[in-house]
Write a protein that holds these residues in place. Structure first.
Motif, PDB file in Angstrom:
ATOM      1  N   MET A 239      35.717  31.947  34.733  1.00  0.00           N
ATOM      2  CA  MET A 239      35.584  32.992  35.742  1.00  0.00           C
ATOM      3  C   MET A 239      36.506  34.163  35.398  1.00  0.00           C
ATOM      4  O   MET A 239      37.609  33.983  34.891  1.00  0.00           O
ATOM      5  CB  MET A 239      35.920  32.445  37.131  1.00  0.00           C
ATOM      6  N   ARG A 240      36.022  35.385  35.709  1.00  0.00           N
ATOM      7  CA  ARG A 240      36.780  36.599  35.440  1.00  0.00           C
ATOM      8  C   ARG A 240      36.670  37.523  36.639  1.00  0.00           C
ATOM      9  O   ARG A 240      35.701  37.439  37.403  1.00  0.00           O
ATOM     10  CB  ARG A 240      36.248  37.303  34.192  1.00  0.00           C
ATOM     11  N   ILE A 241      37.633  38.403  36.751  1.00  0.00           N
ATOM     12  CA  ILE A 241      37.583  39.408  37.805  1.00  0.00           C
ATOM     13  C   ILE A 241      37.144  40.716  37.182  1.00  0.00           C
ATOM     14  O   ILE A 241      37.624  41.126  36.131  1.00  0.00           O
ATOM     15  CB  ILE A 241      38.936  39.568  38.518  1.00  0.00           C
ATOM     16  N   LYS A 242      36.198  41.366  37.822  1.00  0.00           N
ATOM     17  CA  LYS A 242      35.622  42.618  37.328  1.00  0.00           C
ATOM     18  C   LYS A 242      35.937  43.714  38.341  1.00  0.00           C
ATOM     19  O   LYS A 242      35.629  43.586  39.519  1.00  0.00           O
ATOM     20  CB  LYS A 242      34.117  42.461  37.164  1.00  0.00           C
ATOM     21  N   VAL A 243      36.546  44.796  37.853  1.00  0.00           N
ATOM     22  CA  VAL A 243      36.910  45.921  38.708  1.00  0.00           C
ATOM     23  C   VAL A 243      36.172  47.157  38.218  1.00  0.00           C
ATOM     24  O   VAL A 243      36.244  47.503  37.042  1.00  0.00           O
ATOM     25  CB  VAL A 243      38.429  46.171  38.688  1.00  0.00           C
TER      26      VAL A 243
END
Length: 703
Positions: A239-243
């Motif tokens: 899982m990754r955070i996308k901004v």
């Protein structure tokens, strides 16, 4: 030239500069705007990158806090510290405050679900074993590693997108079971970023294939923006955070660029029109100036032609000056070479015959002959040095004149007696003719300088005459006496007759006429004649002889020089000459030895010191000294200063200065310092004895 161009060419020449300016300025301005926009983009990308890292850290911190609390409950439940009801109550309260959880489950060591919270809607799973592949894999991995394990994202019944955490529970080394917590991706984002209110930012959780699992800020605009994706390292489940962030003022920047370019083009066009009008006016003014300059150039060309003629004349003058300077250098070089010869020749006689005197068994006649040769060589060297000193004095303006009464006939007799032996040695007739009686020949002039003039002329005549005669004489012409020296020698060519009175000219003669001498005698004679108010010239024919003439006024224009004579103090006791006590201050050992030997016939005691300081100190302690012979040039303290020091406590002791400097004002400087008299080196014994007899009379003692 401009008016002859075609109209189209003229128009192109006028427009090409403004057009190039427009293109260049537009490109420059575009580059500036692009760089500014790019800088804004770079700053925004840096800001979103930093924001992404901060948000990722916030999510991981949130999950870690949850993990720590659940782990605490799990250990308390597994170890029997919590009852079932208390456990359910705590889980229920925790879930109310943490909406990111969907449920929390307790699984025993056989992987069978024993407890679930909340019970509502989940009670039917109690007693069921873990069968799904991903939960099964994660639970076994958690037991094996004894660490919490996150599952990969999956679709849950209660939530569209979820992921699960498995926490193993051990009592010492005994495996008791696992706690499982199911997270909602949207719940995580809402829990972490509920205080974030920025409509230009959207935060999403994505899987390893960039599929969006859940987003925060659904009202995010669809306009293009910058995107940064940061992995959630601690979850280790892909899982990754996308901004995402909209580019601020993108549209505004485009409007600014477009409007700016329009403004630049309009200004450039206006500038082009202005430039065209200016260039037209300048072309007309330039045409007018060109016509004026042409007329000015014509006048300047005429002036330059005149200047060129002047420069040609100056160049000729400079060329003549250069030739004279080169001739002067050549003469000086030849003079130095001649001086080397003239000094080395008598030096050879001095050293050679001095060496011969050392041989044993010499007869008295041989010794006397060697001594005469040494004396002759010394006199020759002294004459050369005197000539050099005299010419230096003349050139520097230091030569002084002593005017006194002068008996010409007496001087003619002296010249005859002085040079007759030399003339007879060369078999020459030597004649002297006196033009006036003894009562009429007293004139006022400088005796020493007249003697030097006559001596130099007679010496030259004998030198350059191998046969015949030499005649010296004078006659009165008005208020002047005209002297002459005539010889039947080799003569002087007409083109050389003026040159013979110049310095160093003897050294430039390269034929048989070059004889012994420094080439300074005639130059000194001419200078002395001029100083005394007369003139000098020569008449000569080659191989027939020469006659040198010079005139002197009967009465010189200068006032008689008054020389102060130091009177001997009348109250000083007059001592017999043979009883003198003498102090000799001399730093040169040979001079000291010579003076000591010369003074032995006058003194009962002779004391020597090597510097002025010792002389002062010795005389201060021994004031019975009768005579001090004070050398001027000494180390530590010179003779002038030593004399001044002695005069502070004794004004009567006789002090005679002796020096090898030989300058015109040495005598005056010695007298001013306090010396009674002066004698120059090399010291002549007769002159020294004369000075002693002057101050110490041979008589009975008077009081």
């Amino acid at each position: 030239m401009i008016l002859k161009k075609k109209n189209s060419k003229w128009f192109d020449d006028i427009l090409i500069s403004p057009i190039l300016f427009i293109v260049a300025f537009s490109l420059f301005f575009s580059v500036i705007l692009f760089l500014s926009y790019n800088n804004v983009k770079k700053q925004q990308l840096g800001a979103i990158s930093n924001l992404s890292k901060d948000l990722s850290a916030k999510i991981e911190l949130k999950l870690k806090g949850n993990l720590d609390y659940i782990n605490l409950l799990a250990n308390e439940r597994a170890n029997g510290y919590l009852s079932e009801d208390t456990f359910q109550t705590k889980l229920k309260d925790y879930l109310i405050n943490h909406p990111e959880y969907i449920n929390i489950t307790w699984i025993d060591s056989n992987y069978v679900i024993k407890t679930v919270a909340p019970l509502k809607g989940n009670s039917d799973i109690i007693g069921l074993p873990i069968e799904l592949p991903e939960p099964k894999r994660a639970s076994r991995l958690a037991r094996l590693t004894r660490k919490a394990v996150y599952t990969k994202p999956f679709e849950a019944i209660q939530s569209n997108s979820s992921f699960e955490i498995w926490i193993p529970v051990f009592n010492k080394n005994k495996f008791l079971g696992l706690f499982s917590g199911v997270y909602s991706t949207k719940g995580i984002l809402k829990s972490c970023f509920s205080d974030l209110d920025d409509k230009q930012i959207r935060i999403s959780l994505v899987d390893e294939h960039s599929k969006v699992l859940g987003s925060f800020s659904e009202s995010y605009s669809t306009l293009e923006g910058d995107v940064v994706v940061v992995p959630l390292v601690s979850l280790d489940n892909g899982m990754r955070i996308k901004v995402e962030m909209i580019n601020k003022n993108v549209f505004g920047w485009r409007i600014i660029i477009f409007v700016s370019l329009i403004v630049v083009l309009v200004l450039s066009f206006a500038y082009s029109l202005y430039k065209i009008s200016i260039e037209n006016r300048l072309r007309k003014e330039a045409q007018s100036v060109l016509e004026k300059n042409e007329s000015i150039l014509k006048k300047q060309n005429m002036e330059y032609a005149s200047l060129n003629q002047e420069y040609e004349i100056q160049n000729k003058i400079l060329k003549i000056s250069k030739e004279k300077a080169e001739q002067s250098d050549r003469l000086k070089t030849a003079f130095l070479a001649n001086m080397s010869h003239e000094i080395r020749t008598p030096m050879n006689g001095l050293l050679g015959f001095s060496e011969l005197l050392k041989k044993p068994n010499l007869t008295g006649e041989e010794q006397q002959q060697y001594v005469k040769n040494i004396e002759k060589s010394g006199i020759r060297m002294l004459n050369i040095l005197n000539d050099i000193i005299d010419i230096s004095k003349i050139k520097s303006g230091l030569m002084e004149v002593d005017i006194e009464e002068f008996d010409v006939n007496e001087k003619m007799d002296c010249i005859y007696n002085l040079f007759k032996p030399e003339a007879e040695f060369k078999n020459l007739d030597f004649l002297v003719k006196k033009g006036m009686s003894c009562d009429e020949v007293i004139i006022h002039t400088d005796r020493l300088k007249v003697n030097s003039i006559l001596s130099n002329l007679v010496k030259n005549a004998i030198k350059y005459c191998d046969k015949g005669s030499v005649e010296v004489g004078y006659e009165r012409k008005g208020n002047f006496l005209e002297f002459y020296v005539k010889d039947t020698g080799i003569g002087i060519p007409i083109d050389r007759q003026k040159a013979v009175f110049k310095r160093f000219i003897q050294a430039d003669i390269q034929d048989r006429a070059a004889r012994q001498g420094a080439g300074l005698g005639l130059s000194i004679a001419k200078a002395y004649v001029k100083i005394l108010g007369g003139k000098i010239w020569v008449e000569s024919q080659p191989e027939k002889g020469s006659t040198f003439y010079f005139t002197l006024p009967m009465i010189a224009n200068q006032e008689e020089k008054k020389v102060a004579i130091n009177e001997i103090a009348t109250n000083k006791e007059v001592i017999r000459v043979e009883n003198l006590k003498t102090l000799i201050a001399e730093d040169d050992k040979i001079s000291e030895l010579f003076i000591s030997k010369a003074m032995k016939m006058f003194g009962k005691e002779i004391i020597t010191v090597q510097n002025g300081k010792d002389a002062v100190e010795f005389y201060r302690d021994n004031q019975d000294i009768d005579l001090i012979l004070m050398d001027i040039g000494m180390p530590i303290m010179d003779g002038y200063e030593a004399t001044r020091q002695i005069r502070k406590f004794d004004e009567h002791v006789i002090i005679i200065a002796q020096t090898a400097y030989g300058l015109a004002n040495d005598r005056e400087k010695a007298l001013q310092a306090g010396c009674d008299d002066y004698i120059s080196k090399p010291i002549n014994k007769d002159e020294l004895y004369g000075l002693i007899n002057k101050y110490f009379l041979v008589s009975t003692i008077e009081t």
